[in-house]
Design an enzyme around this catalytic site. Structure first.
Site, mmCIF file in Angstrom:
data_model
loop_
_atom_site.group_PDB
_atom_site.id
_atom_site.type_symbol
_atom_site.label_atom_id
_atom_site.label_comp_id
_atom_site.label_asym_id
_atom_site.label_seq_id
_atom_site.Cartn_x
_atom_site.Cartn_y
_atom_site.Cartn_z
ATOM 1 N N ASP A 93 -2.081 -1.355 3.179
ATOM 2 C CA ASP A 93 -1.481 -0.387 2.226
ATOM 3 C C ASP A 93 -0.433 0.225 2.946
ATOM 4 O OD1 ASP A 93 -1.418 1.381 0.232
ATOM 5 O OD2 ASP A 93 -3.460 2.519 0.782
ATOM 6 N N ASP A 128 3.935 3.218 -3.860
ATOM 7 C CA ASP A 128 3.938 3.676 -5.235
ATOM 8 C C ASP A 128 3.635 5.065 -5.213
ATOM 9 O OD1 ASP A 128 1.464 2.686 -3.984
ATOM 10 O OD2 ASP A 128 0.639 3.041 -6.285
#
Ligand SMILES: [Zn+2]
Length: 496
Positions: A93, A128
């Protein structure tokens, strides 16, 4: 066409797939559960995840590694696989979670993706914007633009063999989720996490979660591997797989263990409330709850985390077997009975029956009618679409029973709730081999009446007689006028 993901088998919108992860040199069978490994806290070592739990893939946070001087150096020096001690595929991540939590992070998409590639990640993630549920439409749209920019930035980075995630955002606006899915699918990125659904799951909003997934799936192509980001509770795996999710990640196994919470496929229990363990994993076979409570904090947390992982991995295997056996919706149906919020999730899934029907296989093992919800399954919907195209002849008996002697009909079709009528030749084919309880509910008869109605509409010149097994008035009211009714039991039953 995405050649790193191949579909092997399917049920509803669920599928067994093979995700090739070239950088790790492994193929991961999906649905797969990725344990979240915090590089600073190893509740259970990644080597044990592999050896004891059969983990083929895990996920860790590259931003934590990036920020910590020691981890940063070591990761660059020996690589992520060596740092964690794991040979399978490693997903990283990016720090988006920290961005959402603290409002600011110190890296760009380009920087963090390059770092992920340098430390040897197998599947990287851009920065994001995980837009939470229920924000204003304006915020959801604005943040979606930023996520789309992050995906464009990611496409411009030389990531080598590393696969790259293309997160799908859009908050609780289905049209934005769908647009985000379509946009992400049009990039050359590889894996598609449906993001920011954790607040929905934490609040048991499974219906909203399913709507978000269904919307994202409408935008994504069928060959897109979908990761339900942050979803780690085993109670919802069957439901989410049936909606078309392929990858899950569990931080829950460790976080819940820290709070003495014990995961089951029917929900979460507090260790303090348990007198018995409803599980036969190694931990639960060797201990009873009293013994576990008597351990020190660290040992108890580790043992609970092990149980939580066992129950999660075994549910994933059960879901896969259900896909192979063609009874995934039966499994979803039984999980839906574990909690009212899961029932909402299942009902929401059936609201998308038309979407499921496009992927649901024509033939499966056996259809079990288990509740009123079964009358809304994609198989029923498919038959009702099909029956409207069937040619019936001049005079047709539609009967739940046998063929009456001395009849003068051109044909006698069988009627099985919830499907309705079908030509006898199809009797031995799926789904008409359905097992339906003798004490069927009203929804099954009403759905059968809908089938009759479709057939009649398609054959306005045909004379139909419906010989029924004492249908309730609510179902008979749906049978079109002009269809002659005949009761097979000779009695009429009051509507209840
Ligand atoms: Zn257990």
């Amino acid at each position: 066409m995405r050649d790193h993901f191949e579909l092997r088998d399917g049920d509803a919108a669920g599928r067994i797939g093979e995700l090739s992860v070239p950088r790790a040199g492994v193929t991961v069978e999906t649905p797969a559960l990725m344990a979240v490994v915090n590089p600073n806290i190893r509740t259970i070592s990644p080597a044990r995840l592999e050896s004891d739990f059969g983990a083929e893939i895990l996920i860790t946070n590259s931003y934590i590694i990036h920020k910590n001087e020691d981890l940063h150096e070591t990761a660059l020096d020996v690589g992520l696989h060596e740092l964690l001690g794991f040979d399978g595929a490693i997903v990283t991540d990016s720090g988006s979670f920290q961005l959402a939590e603290y409002g600011d992070i110190e890296v760009t998409t380009r920087e963090i993706l390059e770092f992920q590639r340098e430390i040897g990640s197998d599947i990287g993630t851009p920065v994001d914007i995980p837009t939470p549920p229920d924000v204003s439409r304006e915020q959801a749209e604005r943040e979606l633009r930023l996520t789309e920019e992050a995906l464009a930035d990611a496409e411009g980075v030389d990531t080598g063999e590393m696969l790259v995630n293309a997160p799908v955002q859009g908050s609780t606006y289905p049209d934005l989720r769908e647009e985000a899915g379509r946009h992400a699918y049009a990039t050359d990125l590889d894996v598609f996490p449906v993001g920011a659904v954790v607040p929905l799951m934490n609040n048991y909003r499974y219906a909203d979660m399913i709507d978000a997934v269904a919307a994202a799936k409408r935008g994504l192509g069928r060959d897109a591997p979908v990761h339900l980001f942050g979803a780690g509770h085993p109670m919802m795996f069957a439901l989410a797989v049936a909606a078309g999710c392929d990858l899950f990640d569990s931080a829950a196994y460790a976080i819940y263990a820290r709070d003495d919470r014990y995961l089951t496929v029917r929900g979460t229990e507090q260790l303090d409330d348990l007198e018995y363990f409803p599980c036969s994993c190694a931990v639960c076979s060797a201990h009873d709850p009293d013994e576990l409570r008597a351990y020190g904090d660290e040992e108890r947390e580790r043992l609970l985390a092990e149980h939580n992982l066992h129950v999660s991995f075994s549910e994933i295997r059960r879901v896969k077997q259900a896909i192979r056996s063609g009874n995934l919706l039966e499994l979803v149906e039984s999980r839906a009975r574990g909690h009212p919020a899961m029932l909402d999730g299942y009902r929401a899934l059936l609201d998308h029956a038309e979407q499921l029907e496009r992927e649901d296989p024509i033939s499966k093992g056996s259809f079990f009618y288990l509740s009123a919800e079964s009358a809304r399954r994609p198989e029923v919907r498919r038959h009702h679409e099909r029956i409207g195209r069937l040619d019936a002849g001049e005079t047709v008996l539609l009967t739940q029973g046998g063929k009456p002697s001395g009849d003068t009909y051109d044909a006698a079709w069988r009627v099985v709730p919830p499907f309705g009528p079908f030509p006898r030749a199809l009797s031995e084919t799926y789904p008409f081999t359905a097992e339906v309880p003798e004490r069927t509910d009203r929804s099954a008869y009403e759905a059968a009446a809908e089938g009759v109605s479709r057939l009649v509409a398609a054959n306005p010149e045909t004379t139909f007689v419906l010989a029924h097994d004492d249908w309730p008035a609510s179902a008979l009211a749906r049978v079109p006028e002009g269809v002659e009714l005949e009761s097979l039991t000779g009695e009429s039953r009051a509507e209840n």
